[in-house]
Each structure stands twice: as C-alpha cells, then as structure tokens.
Design an enzyme around this catalytic site. Sequence first.
Site: not given
Ligand code: NAP
Ligand code: HSE
Length: 419
Positions: A41, A122, A127, A129, A180, A198, A295
């Site tokens: 989604v 996890e 990330g 780890i 990212g 965290k 990432g």
């Molecule tokens: P992102 O790139 O912004 O991706 C979010 C995704 O969710 C996108 O596909 C977005 O759709 C979709 N989305 C957002 N709101 C929505 C809604 N209301 N209904 C349906 N789809 C929705 O974020 P991400 O970096 O992948 O992060 C995702 C999660 O992982 C977050 O909780 C973040 O804190 C966590 N996280 C991220 C990282 C990292 O390094 N990026 C590391 C650890 C944890 P669209 O593509 O259409 O915009």
């Molecule tokens: N934005 C977060 C960071 C993603 O930079 O550590 C990983 O949780």
Amino acid sequence: MIKVGIIGVGTVGTSVVNILKDNQEIISARAGTKIEVKSGVVRDLSKKRDLGILLSDNVNDVLDDPEIDIVVELMGGVEDAFGVVKHALKNKKAVVTANKALLAYHRYELQELAGDLAFEYEASVAGGIPIINALRDGLSANHIESIMGIMNGTCNYMLTKMSAEGVSYDAILKEAQELGYAEADPTFDVGGFDAAHKLLILASIAYGIDAKPEDILIEGIQNISQEDINFAKEFGYRIKLLGIAKKDANQVELRVHASLIDEDEMIAKIDGVMNGISVVGDKVGETLYYGAGAGGNATASAVIANIIDIARSGKSKPMLGFDKPLEGGLKLKSIDEIVSKYYLRINVSDKAGVLSKITTIFANHNISIETILQRPSRDASANLLISTHTAVEKDIQNMIQNIEELDFVNSKPVMIRIV
Ligand code: NAP
Ligand code: HSE
C-alpha cells in the site's frame, strides 16, 4: 508459504521487496518456507515505481485480505500507523514494524493488544543492528546497568561531515535526506526526537519503564556550530548525539542530547551513518553493538529477520520481553537531578569586567570552571568557551537563565554536556 502485505513501500519497504527477491533462496532455507510479498500500500499510486508487486492506496486491501499472514507497517507516523496495526491484530495477523515513533507512544498498549500474536520491531532501533534481539533475548539474564550510544544515523552522518569537512549544516542535512537516512520530517532527527523514541523502546525492554517522549530530556544538534566542533577537537573530544539510560538505585535516568566524548572512547570513533550502542549488564559486563543505523537495505535486513523469525515459529514472545513488572517498578529520575560536566559557549561584548562578572555568576551557582577560553571576533564581540567540573542540571539551567539576561550577553548561551 507465508504471505506478506506491506503498508508503506518507500525507502525501507522498497528494500524489503527487493531483498526478499534477491536473497529468496537463503531466506526460504532459513525460514523453512517461501516468503512472498502479496501486495503493498502506498499513498500516491501515480508515483513511478518498479516493484513487481500489486499496489493499492487503500490499507484495507492488505489488512482485510485473508491470505495475508504478516502485515509489515512501514508508513511511519503515530496515530494512523497505530490504527493500521490495531486493525491487523484484530484480524489476527502477525505484525512487523520499523516505526519507533509509534512504539514510543503506544508500545505498552500494543503489547497488550498483541497477546498471543507475534509483534516484532527489530528495525525500530539502530536500523540494521539486532539490538532488540540482543537486549530482549541475549542479555535477559542480566540487570541492565546502562545503555549509551549513537542512535540516530542522520545526526551522526551530519556531525561527522561537519567535523571532517566543515560542510554547512543545511547542505549535509539535504544529503542525509537524499540518502534515505532522515525521517519524513527531519526535525525528528536533528531535534533528538528520533533518538529519544529509540531510547524509550530500549529502556522499556531493559527496565520495564513506561515513559513518553514528553517525560525525558531531549535536545538535538541544531545549535552545534563549527566553533564547538573546533573546541572539541582542541580539547580531545568528539561531539555526538547520544541516547543515555542509566539505572541508579530505584531510578532510571533517560536523556538524549549532543555530548562531548573523549576522543579515545570507542563511541567517539563511530562515524557516518553508523550507530553504536554500549549495553552494560551486571553479569556480562559491557557489550557493544555497531552497524548501519539507517538506510533502506540495512533497515530492511532487520525487518526481514523478524519476518523469517515469525515464519519459522509463528509464536509470539512478550513483545517487550517481560510479563511481570521488572525490577519491582523503577521510577524515572527527574531531569533537574541529572549530574554531568558541561561545556558552554557564551557570546559576549568584548569589554572590561565581562569575564569577571561571568565567572562570579558561575561561582554563585556553585559551578566550578575547569577550562576557559576567549575567542575574540572582528565585531567587538567574543565567544567564551567554558567547561565545568561536575554540576547539577538544575543549577546549570538556572545559571544559563541568569547569564542570558545580562546586557553584555548577545545570545542564548549554547550548552553541551560532557559525557
Ligand atoms: P518513506 O520513504 O517516507 O516511505 C513511507 C511509505 O509509506 C511511502 O511509500 C508512502 O507512500 C507510504 N505512506 C505514508 N503514509 C501513508 C498512508 N497514510 N497510507 C498509505 N501509505 C502511506 O519512509 P521510510 O524511510 O521507508 O520509513 C518507513 C518507516 O521506517 C518509518 O516509520 C521510519 O521511521 C522507519 N525507519 C526508517 C529508516 C530509514 O533509514 N529510512 C530506518 C529505520 C526505521 P508514497 O510512496 O506514495 O509517498
Ligand atoms: N532517521 C533515522 C536515523 C532512521 O537517521 O537514524 C533510522 O531509524
């Protein structure tokens, strides 16, 4: 065959889909069954993506699909995500999430709601780890004395580049977003909130403590300047954003802030997007965890580890790792009582008597100065760079307020704790 539905196919979700394809064989061998992403989604279906999975913009298409065994929540945010995972649990689906903001607010309710269903997270801390696994399972025989580390990849990446290359704050933040690493709203990263989310998750596993972000000390890196970085280098420190949890008798101290750390400490040497967390257990002693903290691929590695684990056994664990209150119920230490050494940068008008007035105020607040440097500038102002011996947070805060009110002080003093 285990079927997965992914809510949110952005940076992390896309990597989950790709790694499940790239490493299909080894993943099936480890899981004991094939794992297939049935559908995903997204918010905006018109964006161009090359994922090879069925996509919808309606979360119910995944949540109400009877063929889907595991819902992977990767959309971010708090309340909408809470609604999504509650709906998944109501439909008896296992849940995997990387969403630390969601868990910072709702982890105890989710533990209750999950009951016998698997709920894994996890990737929510550090990330790639496997720190949740280490703390909840590997160290479960220990009383945890402290947890301290770099828990935000974006800030560590930015501080590393500011220190090594003198690149501007805004330019590096943009770079971290492009890579990212940053949250959808990067003030969560630079303001220290992401690291705090965290830390709260880890503190729940270690101490069973139910604190919310509003209850703890959270500061970010927005005020760190090149001058602070240079001071740090000159005096043998590095500046890092640290999350710190410390047990002290029946209290737990929880705080996130920029910190000056001795350059010889292991954590001071952790650079770039890497995270590093030290956990001290009463029996095991110190253990250290290091790896990519943000990432797509690193985070997806942790998400998929949870999916494999659920596919193997389908069994739940207590989500936070305990059924009864831990340690007889520890209390959160008040922010005012925190004890630390401090560094202050005070911008003053460069005229007679200023230094003596400032040092008198330090003495009046019972704060002992360790080092003092004056850096003059061309505009008849000067930066006073002062480090202190150990002091109490309440005294420092009162003193800063006092100093800020002086007519020869040009801006709010910048304070960094020395760890
Ligand atoms: P992102 O790139 O912004 O991706 C979010 C995704 O969710 C996108 O596909 C977005 O759709 C979709 N989305 C957002 N709101 C929505 C809604 N209301 N209904 C349906 N789809 C929705 O974020 P991400 O970096 O992948 O992060 C995702 C999660 O992982 C977050 O909780 C973040 O804190 C966590 N996280 C991220 C990282 C990292 O390094 N990026 C590391 C650890 C944890 P669209 O593509 O259409 O915009
Ligand atoms: N934005 C977060 C960071 C993603 O930079 O550590 C990983 O949780």
